[in-house]
Design a protein around this motif. Structure first.
Motif, PDB file in Angstrom:
ATOM      1  N   VAL A   1      -6.246  25.357  10.551  1.00 33.89           N
ATOM      2  CA  VAL A   1      -7.284  25.814   9.626  1.00 33.89           C
ATOM      3  C   VAL A   1      -6.653  26.518   8.426  1.00 33.89           C
ATOM      4  CG1 VAL A   1      -9.329  27.262   9.358  1.00 33.89           C
ATOM      5  CG2 VAL A   1      -8.946  26.052  11.519  1.00 33.89           C
ATOM      6  N   GLU A   2      -5.709  27.408   8.700  1.00 33.84           N
ATOM      7  CA  GLU A   2      -5.101  28.214   7.647  1.00 33.84           C
ATOM      8  C   GLU A   2      -4.332  27.367   6.643  1.00 33.84           C
ATOM      9  OE1 GLU A   2      -4.545  31.654   5.558  1.00 33.84           O
ATOM     10  OE2 GLU A   2      -5.839  31.317   7.305  1.00 33.84           O
ATOM     11  N   ALA A   3      -3.881  26.192   7.061  1.00 30.76           N
ATOM     12  CA  ALA A   3      -3.132  25.308   6.157  1.00 30.76           C
ATOM     13  C   ALA A   3      -3.964  24.861   4.960  1.00 30.76           C
ATOM     14  CB  ALA A   3      -2.626  24.089   6.923  1.00 30.76           C
ATOM     15  N   PHE A   4      -5.280  24.971   5.045  1.00 30.95           N
ATOM     16  CA  PHE A   4      -6.155  24.595   3.931  1.00 30.95           C
ATOM     17  C   PHE A   4      -6.382  25.741   2.940  1.00 30.95           C
ATOM     18  CE2 PHE A   4      -7.152  21.335   7.017  1.00 30.95           C
ATOM     19  CZ  PHE A   4      -7.401  20.211   6.242  1.00 30.95           C
ATOM     20  N   ARG A   5      -5.807  26.898   3.199  1.00 28.52           N
ATOM     21  CA  ARG A   5      -6.139  28.101   2.438  1.00 28.52           C
ATOM     22  C   ARG A   5      -5.914  27.950   0.934  1.00 28.52           C
ATOM     23  NH1 ARG A   5      -9.170  32.281   3.660  1.00 28.52           N
ATOM     24  NH2 ARG A   5      -8.213  32.348   5.745  1.00 28.52           N
ATOM     25  N   SER A   6      -4.818  27.344   0.539  1.00 33.69           N
ATOM     26  CA  SER A   6      -4.447  27.325  -0.878  1.00 33.69           C
ATOM     27  C   SER A   6      -4.857  26.043  -1.607  1.00 33.69           C
ATOM     28  CB  SER A   6      -2.935  27.509  -1.009  1.00 33.69           C
ATOM     29  OG  SER A   6      -2.247  26.449  -0.368  1.00 33.69           O
ATOM     30  N   ILE A   7      -5.661  25.217  -0.971  1.00 35.37           N
ATOM     31  CA  ILE A   7      -6.001  23.916  -1.551  1.00 35.37           C
ATOM     32  C   ILE A   7      -7.413  23.957  -2.130  1.00 35.37           C
ATOM     33  CG2 ILE A   7      -6.155  21.441  -1.136  1.00 35.37           C
ATOM     34  CD1 ILE A   7      -4.403  21.824   1.313  1.00 35.37           C
ATOM     35  N   PRO A   8      -7.585  23.589  -3.406  1.00 31.91           N
ATOM     36  CA  PRO A   8      -8.936  23.555  -3.974  1.00 31.91           C
ATOM     37  C   PRO A   8      -9.842  22.577  -3.221  1.00 31.91           C
ATOM     38  CG  PRO A   8      -7.271  23.430  -5.709  1.00 31.91           C
ATOM     39  CD  PRO A   8      -6.547  23.274  -4.404  1.00 31.91           C
ATOM     40  N   VAL A   9     -11.111  22.933  -3.140  1.00 33.96           N
ATOM     41  CA  VAL A   9     -12.087  22.065  -2.474  1.00 33.96           C
ATOM     42  C   VAL A   9     -12.100  20.674  -3.098  1.00 33.96           C
ATOM     43  CG1 VAL A   9     -14.580  21.702  -2.243  1.00 33.96           C
ATOM     44  CG2 VAL A   9     -13.560  23.850  -1.499  1.00 33.96           C
ATOM     45  N   SER A  10     -11.943  20.597  -4.415  1.00 32.21           N
ATOM     46  CA  SER A  10     -11.972  19.289  -5.071  1.00 32.21           C
ATOM     47  C   SER A  10     -10.838  18.395  -4.591  1.00 32.21           C
ATOM     48  CB  SER A  10     -11.900  19.455  -6.590  1.00 32.21           C
ATOM     49  OG  SER A  10     -10.727  20.161  -6.974  1.00 32.21           O
ATOM     50  N   ASN A  11      -9.663  18.965  -4.364  1.00 32.96           N
ATOM     51  CA  ASN A  11      -8.546  18.168  -3.862  1.00 32.96           C
ATOM     52  C   ASN A  11      -8.775  17.724  -2.424  1.00 32.96           C
ATOM     53  OD1 ASN A  11      -6.425  20.268  -5.755  1.00 32.96           O
ATOM     54  ND2 ASN A  11      -6.735  18.105  -6.173  1.00 32.96           N
ATOM     55  N   ILE A  12      -9.340  18.599  -1.616  1.00 35.65           N
ATOM     56  CA  ILE A  12      -9.651  18.219  -0.230  1.00 35.65           C
ATOM     57  C   ILE A  12     -10.672  17.091  -0.227  1.00 35.65           C
ATOM     58  CG2 ILE A  12     -10.539  19.014   1.989  1.00 35.65           C
ATOM     59  CD1 ILE A  12      -9.666  21.866   1.158  1.00 35.65           C
ATOM     60  N   GLY A  13     -11.703  17.225  -1.063  1.00 38.00           N
ATOM     61  CA  GLY A  13     -12.717  16.178  -1.149  1.00 38.00           C
ATOM     62  C   GLY A  13     -12.165  14.859  -1.632  1.00 38.00           C
ATOM     63  N   ASP A  14     -11.286  14.902  -2.648  1.00 36.05           N
ATOM     64  CA  ASP A  14     -10.677  13.670  -3.143  1.00 36.05           C
ATOM     65  C   ASP A  14      -9.826  13.019  -2.060  1.00 36.05           C
ATOM     66  OD1 ASP A  14     -11.889  14.062  -5.552  1.00 36.05           O
ATOM     67  OD2 ASP A  14     -10.057  14.532  -6.667  1.00 36.05           O
ATOM     68  N   ALA A  15      -9.166  13.842  -1.238  1.00 35.07           N
ATOM     69  CA  ALA A  15      -8.332  13.315  -0.155  1.00 35.07           C
ATOM     70  C   ALA A  15      -9.162  12.648   0.937  1.00 35.07           C
ATOM     71  CB  ALA A  15      -7.484  14.429   0.445  1.00 35.07           C
ATOM     72  N   MET A  16     -10.482  12.849   0.908  1.00 31.44           N
ATOM     73  CA  MET A  16     -11.390  12.224   1.864  1.00 31.44           C
ATOM     74  C   MET A  16     -12.304  11.228   1.157  1.00 31.44           C
ATOM     75  SD  MET A  16     -12.220  15.557   4.254  1.00 31.44           S
ATOM     76  CE  MET A  16     -12.981  14.590   5.553  1.00 31.44           C
ATOM     77  N   ASN A  17     -11.761  10.621   0.103  1.00 32.25           N
ATOM     78  CA  ASN A  17     -12.479   9.570  -0.634  1.00 32.25           C
ATOM     79  C   ASN A  17     -13.805  10.035  -1.215  1.00 32.25           C
ATOM     80  OD1 ASN A  17     -10.690   7.107  -0.243  1.00 32.25           O
ATOM     81  ND2 ASN A  17     -10.940   7.797   1.873  1.00 32.25           N
ATOM     82  N   ARG A  18     -13.868  11.323  -1.543  1.00 33.58           N
ATOM     83  CA  ARG A  18     -15.034  11.899  -2.218  1.00 33.58           C
ATOM     84  C   ARG A  18     -16.327  11.694  -1.426  1.00 33.58           C
ATOM     85  NH1 ARG A  18     -13.134  10.478  -8.478  1.00 33.58           N
ATOM     86  NH2 ARG A  18     -11.145  11.577  -8.246  1.00 33.58           N
ATOM     87  N   MET A  19     -16.188  11.810  -0.089  1.00 32.69           N
ATOM     88  CA  MET A  19     -17.342  11.613   0.796  1.00 32.69           C
ATOM     89  C   MET A  19     -17.603  12.827   1.687  1.00 32.69           C
ATOM     90  SD  MET A  19     -18.588   8.500   0.335  1.00 32.69           S
ATOM     91  CE  MET A  19     -19.396   8.012   1.873  1.00 32.69           C
ATOM     92  N   ALA A  20     -16.903  13.957   1.453  1.00 31.83           N
ATOM     93  CA  ALA A  20     -16.950  15.047   2.422  1.00 31.83           C
ATOM     94  C   ALA A  20     -17.398  16.373   1.838  1.00 31.83           C
ATOM     95  CB  ALA A  20     -15.570  15.218   3.067  1.00 31.83           C
ATOM     96  N   CYS A  21     -17.845  16.379   0.576  1.00 27.96           N
ATOM     97  CA  CYS A  21     -18.312  17.617  -0.047  1.00 27.96           C
ATOM     98  C   CYS A  21     -19.834  17.703   0.031  1.00 27.96           C
ATOM     99  CB  CYS A  21     -17.863  17.695  -1.499  1.00 27.96           C
ATOM    100  SG  CYS A  21     -16.076  17.865  -1.708  1.00 27.96           S
ATOM    101  N   MET A  22     -20.328  18.915   0.226  1.00 30.86           N
ATOM    102  CA  MET A  22     -21.763  19.120   0.328  1.00 30.86           C
ATOM    103  C   MET A  22     -22.447  18.939  -1.026  1.00 30.86           C
ATOM    104  SD  MET A  22     -22.343  22.240   3.009  1.00 30.86           S
ATOM    105  CE  MET A  22     -21.781  22.086   4.712  1.00 30.86           C
ATOM    106  N   HIS A  23     -23.737  18.691  -0.962  1.00 28.80           N
ATOM    107  CA  HIS A  23     -24.569  18.533  -2.148  1.00 28.80           C
ATOM    108  C   HIS A  23     -24.475  19.782  -3.028  1.00 28.80           C
ATOM    109  CE1 HIS A  23     -28.236  18.043  -4.560  1.00 28.80           C
ATOM    110  NE2 HIS A  23     -28.247  16.778  -4.183  1.00 28.80           N
ATOM    111  N   ALA A  24     -24.624  19.587  -4.336  1.00 30.17           N
ATOM    112  CA  ALA A  24     -24.513  20.695  -5.279  1.00 30.17           C
ATOM    113  C   ALA A  24     -25.580  21.763  -5.087  1.00 30.17           C
ATOM    114  CB  ALA A  24     -24.572  20.167  -6.716  1.00 30.17           C
ATOM    115  N   ARG A  25     -26.630  21.463  -4.340  1.00 26.10           N
ATOM    116  CA  ARG A  25     -27.624  22.506  -4.090  1.00 26.10           C
ATOM    117  C   ARG A  25     -27.038  23.642  -3.240  1.00 26.10           C
ATOM    118  NH1 ARG A  25     -29.732  18.393  -0.554  1.00 26.10           N
ATOM    119  NH2 ARG A  25     -29.674  19.013   1.649  1.00 26.10           N
TER     120      ARG A  25
END
Length: 225
Positions: free
Chosen positions: A20-44
């Protein structure tokens, strides 16, 4: 006897804290891009303060405008857990406010993501405890019950399972299955390095933009003089 819609599962499998801690320094946008832009919650689902989020999902589904099961989940949660709550994007009632948020922080929880409203917004905005929600309503909840704890929930357009890794920043929230986490980390770090190279090229004026016309032509775009 099983009682779907009104049940609490006491035990979940949490990923190793180091993963879990390995994700600490990574922007959410990069994590989402690494998952083919299918893993980020709705902007609401938007941040209610500036505290970054990282932890393990403890999932909750409540009745509309009711937070009895939320209260149960809050007391069950362990340090490092993020309460992920399906409150059905209800705009009229809040299901959590300053007292409950302060209690979660006091117990070492890692944050809250709720597909629904909060109240005591100024208090929560000033807290060093990450809260993400759809909005703010002064109307408080009722406590009649109904709902589930530690079963899969829908939140912000995603299915979230107990034990998933949840990260958030000013851009929003992303969810990662622990089984996918090592591969996602590798891809996200590669994307961060690529972005660093692009930023360096922008700074010295050498960013290659020829790909734009090449892609347009490949997709059949007509250029007219």
């Amino acid at each position: 006897m099983s009682n779907p819609g009104y049940r609490v599962k006491n035990t979940i499998v949490r990923p190793d804290a180091t993963l879990v801690e390995a994700f600490r320094s990574i922007p959410v946008s990069n994590i989402g891009d690494a998952m083919n832009r299918m893993a980020c919650m709705h902007a609401r689902i938007r941040p209610m303060n500036r505290a970054p989020l990282l932890g393990t999902a403890l999932t909750v589904r409540v009745r509309v405008g009711d937070n009895l099961l939320f209260n149960k989940a809050m007391d069950m949660a362990r340090p490092g857990d993020v309460l992920v709550v399906n409150a059905h994007d209800e705009p009229f009632y809040s299901i959590v406010g300053g007292q409950m948020t302060t209690w979660m922080k006091r117990r070492g929880l890692a944050g809250l993501v709720v597909d629904g409203c909060i109240r005591d917004a100024e208090e929560i905005e000033a807290m060093d405890f990450p809260v993400y929600a759809t909005g703010i309503s002064p109307n408080g909840p009722v406590k009649e019950g109904g709902g589930e704890v530690n079963f899969p929930v829908a939140c912000g357009g995603l299915v979230v399972n107990p034990g998933d890794i949840v990260a958030g920043d000013r851009d929003g929230v992303v969810v990662v299955s622990p089984a996918d986490a090592p591969a996602v980390l590798e891809k996200a770090h590669a994307l961060m390095k690529k972005e660093a190279r692009v930023m360096a090229a922008i700074a010295d004026g050498t960013w290659d933009r020829t790909w734009v016309d090449e892609m347009l032509r490949a997709k059949g775009c007509e250029f007219i003089d």
